[in-house]
Design a protein around this motif. Structure first.
Motif, mmCIF file in Angstrom:
data_model
loop_
_atom_site.group_PDB
_atom_site.id
_atom_site.type_symbol
_atom_site.label_atom_id
_atom_site.label_comp_id
_atom_site.label_asym_id
_atom_site.label_seq_id
_atom_site.Cartn_x
_atom_site.Cartn_y
_atom_site.Cartn_z
ATOM 1 N N VAL A 75 48.265 -36.113 -4.348
ATOM 2 C CA VAL A 75 47.611 -35.436 -5.464
ATOM 3 C C VAL A 75 47.708 -33.934 -5.230
ATOM 4 O O VAL A 75 47.253 -33.433 -4.190
ATOM 5 C CB VAL A 75 46.139 -35.848 -5.608
ATOM 6 C CG1 VAL A 75 45.448 -35.005 -6.679
ATOM 7 C CG2 VAL A 75 46.022 -37.330 -5.949
ATOM 8 N N GLU A 76 48.323 -33.224 -6.172
ATOM 9 C CA GLU A 76 48.370 -31.770 -6.124
ATOM 10 C C GLU A 76 47.336 -31.231 -7.113
ATOM 11 O O GLU A 76 47.287 -31.641 -8.275
ATOM 12 C CB GLU A 76 49.761 -31.256 -6.493
ATOM 13 C CG GLU A 76 50.738 -31.238 -5.336
ATOM 14 C CD GLU A 76 50.295 -30.307 -4.219
ATOM 15 O OE1 GLU A 76 50.235 -29.081 -4.436
ATOM 16 O OE2 GLU A 76 49.981 -30.810 -3.124
ATOM 17 N N VAL A 77 46.507 -30.325 -6.636
ATOM 18 C CA VAL A 77 45.394 -29.791 -7.424
ATOM 19 C C VAL A 77 45.726 -28.386 -7.893
ATOM 20 O O VAL A 77 46.146 -27.535 -7.092
ATOM 21 C CB VAL A 77 44.104 -29.776 -6.581
ATOM 22 C CG1 VAL A 77 42.950 -29.197 -7.395
ATOM 23 C CG2 VAL A 77 43.772 -31.179 -6.078
ATOM 24 N N LYS A 78 45.549 -28.135 -9.176
ATOM 25 C CA LYS A 78 45.804 -26.810 -9.756
ATOM 26 C C LYS A 78 44.545 -26.302 -10.451
ATOM 27 O O LYS A 78 43.756 -27.082 -10.989
ATOM 28 C CB LYS A 78 46.966 -26.869 -10.758
ATOM 29 C CG LYS A 78 48.276 -27.351 -10.129
ATOM 30 C CD LYS A 78 48.706 -26.491 -8.962
ATOM 31 C CE LYS A 78 49.910 -27.060 -8.242
ATOM 32 N NZ LYS A 78 50.234 -26.299 -7.004
ATOM 33 N N LYS A 79 44.391 -25.006 -10.430
ATOM 34 C CA LYS A 79 43.217 -24.390 -11.042
ATOM 35 C C LYS A 79 43.070 -24.855 -12.490
ATOM 36 O O LYS A 79 44.048 -24.839 -13.254
ATOM 37 C CB LYS A 79 43.372 -22.869 -10.987
ATOM 38 C CG LYS A 79 42.110 -22.090 -11.286
ATOM 39 C CD LYS A 79 42.349 -20.609 -11.049
ATOM 40 C CE LYS A 79 41.086 -19.808 -11.343
ATOM 41 N NZ LYS A 79 41.277 -18.361 -11.104
ATOM 42 N N PRO A 80 41.876 -25.293 -12.907
ATOM 43 C CA PRO A 80 41.708 -25.850 -14.261
ATOM 44 C C PRO A 80 42.098 -24.910 -15.384
ATOM 45 O O PRO A 80 42.423 -25.365 -16.481
ATOM 46 C CB PRO A 80 40.206 -26.167 -14.315
ATOM 47 C CG PRO A 80 39.781 -26.282 -12.903
ATOM 48 C CD PRO A 80 40.641 -25.343 -12.125
ATOM 49 N N SER A 81 42.063 -23.613 -15.135
ATOM 50 C CA SER A 81 42.434 -22.656 -16.189
ATOM 51 C C SER A 81 43.944 -22.549 -16.362
ATOM 52 O O SER A 81 44.426 -21.935 -17.317
ATOM 53 C CB SER A 81 41.868 -21.267 -15.873
ATOM 54 O OG SER A 81 42.352 -20.798 -14.621
ATOM 55 N N PHE A 82 44.731 -23.145 -15.432
ATOM 56 C CA PHE A 82 46.183 -23.117 -15.543
ATOM 57 C C PHE A 82 46.677 -24.250 -16.436
ATOM 58 O O PHE A 82 46.060 -25.305 -16.520
ATOM 59 C CB PHE A 82 46.845 -23.270 -14.166
ATOM 60 C CG PHE A 82 46.678 -22.083 -13.254
ATOM 61 C CD1 PHE A 82 46.208 -20.874 -13.736
ATOM 62 C CD2 PHE A 82 46.986 -22.172 -11.907
ATOM 63 C CE1 PHE A 82 46.048 -19.779 -12.906
ATOM 64 C CE2 PHE A 82 46.826 -21.085 -11.066
ATOM 65 C CZ PHE A 82 46.359 -19.890 -11.569
ATOM 66 N N GLU A 83 47.788 -24.022 -17.090
ATOM 67 C CA GLU A 83 48.485 -25.064 -17.847
ATOM 68 C C GLU A 83 49.414 -25.792 -16.878
ATOM 69 O O GLU A 83 50.334 -25.191 -16.323
ATOM 70 C CB GLU A 83 49.279 -24.435 -18.988
ATOM 71 C CG GLU A 83 50.096 -25.423 -19.791
ATOM 72 C CD GLU A 83 49.231 -26.469 -20.457
ATOM 73 O OE1 GLU A 83 49.542 -27.659 -20.275
ATOM 74 O OE2 GLU A 83 48.258 -26.107 -21.130
ATOM 75 N N ILE A 84 49.161 -27.075 -16.628
ATOM 76 C CA ILE A 84 49.956 -27.767 -15.602
ATOM 77 C C ILE A 84 51.300 -28.262 -16.128
ATOM 78 O O ILE A 84 52.086 -28.824 -15.366
ATOM 79 C CB ILE A 84 49.186 -28.945 -14.958
ATOM 80 C CG1 ILE A 84 48.881 -30.047 -15.977
ATOM 81 C CG2 ILE A 84 47.923 -28.463 -14.282
ATOM 82 C CD1 ILE A 84 48.332 -31.300 -15.327
ATOM 83 N N ASP A 85 51.585 -28.056 -17.418
ATOM 84 C CA ASP A 85 52.926 -28.353 -17.928
ATOM 85 C C ASP A 85 53.874 -27.269 -17.439
ATOM 86 O O ASP A 85 54.334 -26.420 -18.203
ATOM 87 C CB ASP A 85 52.922 -28.406 -19.457
ATOM 88 C CG ASP A 85 52.074 -29.544 -19.980
ATOM 89 O OD1 ASP A 85 52.078 -30.596 -19.343
ATOM 90 O OD2 ASP A 85 51.417 -29.360 -21.010
#
Length: 362
Positions: A75-85
């Motif tokens: 699982v890679e976690v990205k800041k919620p404010s980022f667009e993960i597309d």
């Protein structure tokens, strides 16, 4: 569904707007522990350092393991404010999956994306098999819980699920392709040729040719919405000619008008989540604006086509959306009154926004 709703609360609803990636990672660990996984029992390994060659190391955010099967998924976690597309995020996950020799990976940020090794689909790299937004009562969310709750976790079940999702995507693409083919001029010519050939059994070819000179044969989408047609008649008196549309009041062409006013609505945070959902539906967009495509589409949406949407996206509630560019303003097909009706309803929710938009249009 209660378990998924709880995950929505942990990973979305109860987060401050400026949540850091470090804090969000703790929330993701908390969410998976709700599904039965344990960091204490070494089933969740946080940023395990893996040696690459003599001097390089990698550290995936979360590695899930079991004593019996070893490494299960990343699982890679990205800041919620980022667009993960984002191709960079996907590439990073793909690298970690290859190095750690796991076939399943998950990106979690403003939504959840599930990836599977492309070898299951005769493709290179990794393949996106599902995307899940943090919305309560989301059937996709329920499926996510069923797949990843520890007691039910089964690699074969996930692979079968992935095959079903890929087949669904293929059917959607086939549907779009066939519909486009049937509505093309080339296919219309084939239909006419077939009809003429069949009619030759009863009629002279000269008669057939004369009849077809007075007929129009074509296939088009079934979009018969009588409320729209009646509404169009009521508004038609305001717009009697192309000259009236573009010249009488110095008004902006409808495309520029849509972009400018919609931009003001977005900047004023006046497009709520429910309206965003509706604007991504083809039926709602047809009924509301009399346009043939969803008003909003994400880049990875099955509806998105570059030729149908303006190239510059809008960021709404932290996600990127493209706006349909297919707007017309001629007597036979005038989309302006529909958009103006919708705009008026949105503006009426906040009179200050209406005043600001009107001032900017002068």
């Amino acid at each position: 569904m209660e378990k998924w709703n709880e995950l929505c609360y942990i990973l979305s609803e109860n987060l401050p707007s400026n949540t850091s990636e470090q804090l969000f990672e703790l929330k993701v660990i908390q969410a998976f522990e709700k599904l039965g996984w344990s960091e204490y029992n070494n089933e969740i390994i946080v940023r395990e350092s893996v040696q690459l060659g003599a001097s390089n190391r990698i550290s995936p955010d979360l590695l899930f393991k079991s004593k019996e099967l070893g490494n299960l998924f990343i699982v890679e976690v990205k800041k919620p404010s980022f667009e993960i597309d984002n191709l960079t995020f996907k590439g990073q996950l793909s690298s970690y999956m290859g190095i750690m020799r796991v076939e399943l990976g998950i990106l979690i940020g403003n939504k959840i994306q599930i990836f599977l090794d492309g070898k299951f689909f005769q493709e290179n790299g990794i393949v996106l098999i599902d995307e899940i937004e943090f919305k309560r009562e989301n059937e996709k969310g329920l499926k996510f819980v069923q797949l990843f709750i520890k007691g039910n976790y089964n690699k074969e079940i996930i692979e079968n699920y992935a095959q079903e999702k890929i087949q669904e995507l293929k059917e959607i693409e086939d549907f779009k392709s066939l519909k486009k083919q049937l509505c093309s001029e080339n296919y219309t010519e084939k239909i006419i040729d077939y009809l003429k050939s069949d009619l030759l059994k009863e009629y002279d070819d000269k008669i057939i040719e004369k009849v077809f000179q007075e007929l129009e044969v074509k296939i088009e989408s079934k979009n018969k919405f009588s409320p729209i047609k009646n509404h169009e008649k009521r508004r038609a008196q305001k717009y009697n000619s192309i000259e009236n549309f573009n010249n009488s009041n110095g008004r902006l062409p409808v495309g520029k008008y849509v972009r400018k006013t919609f931009n003001e609505l977005v900047n004023s945070n006046l497009i709520d989540r429910n309206e965003v959902e509706r604007l991504q539906r083809g039926d709602y967009s047809k009924l509301t604006f009399d346009i043939q495509f969803p008003f909003l589409a994400k880049e990875n949406s099955t509806y998105y086509e570059k030729t149908r949407y303006w190239k510059n996206p809008y960021r709404i509630n932290g996600e990127l959306y493209f706006v349909c560019s297919q707007w017309y303003e001629v007597p036979a097909n005038n989309d302006r009154p529909y958009y103006e009706d919708w705009l008026e309803k949105i503006k009426n929710r906040n009179p200050k926004v209406e005043l600001m938009i009107n001032q900017n249009l002068r």
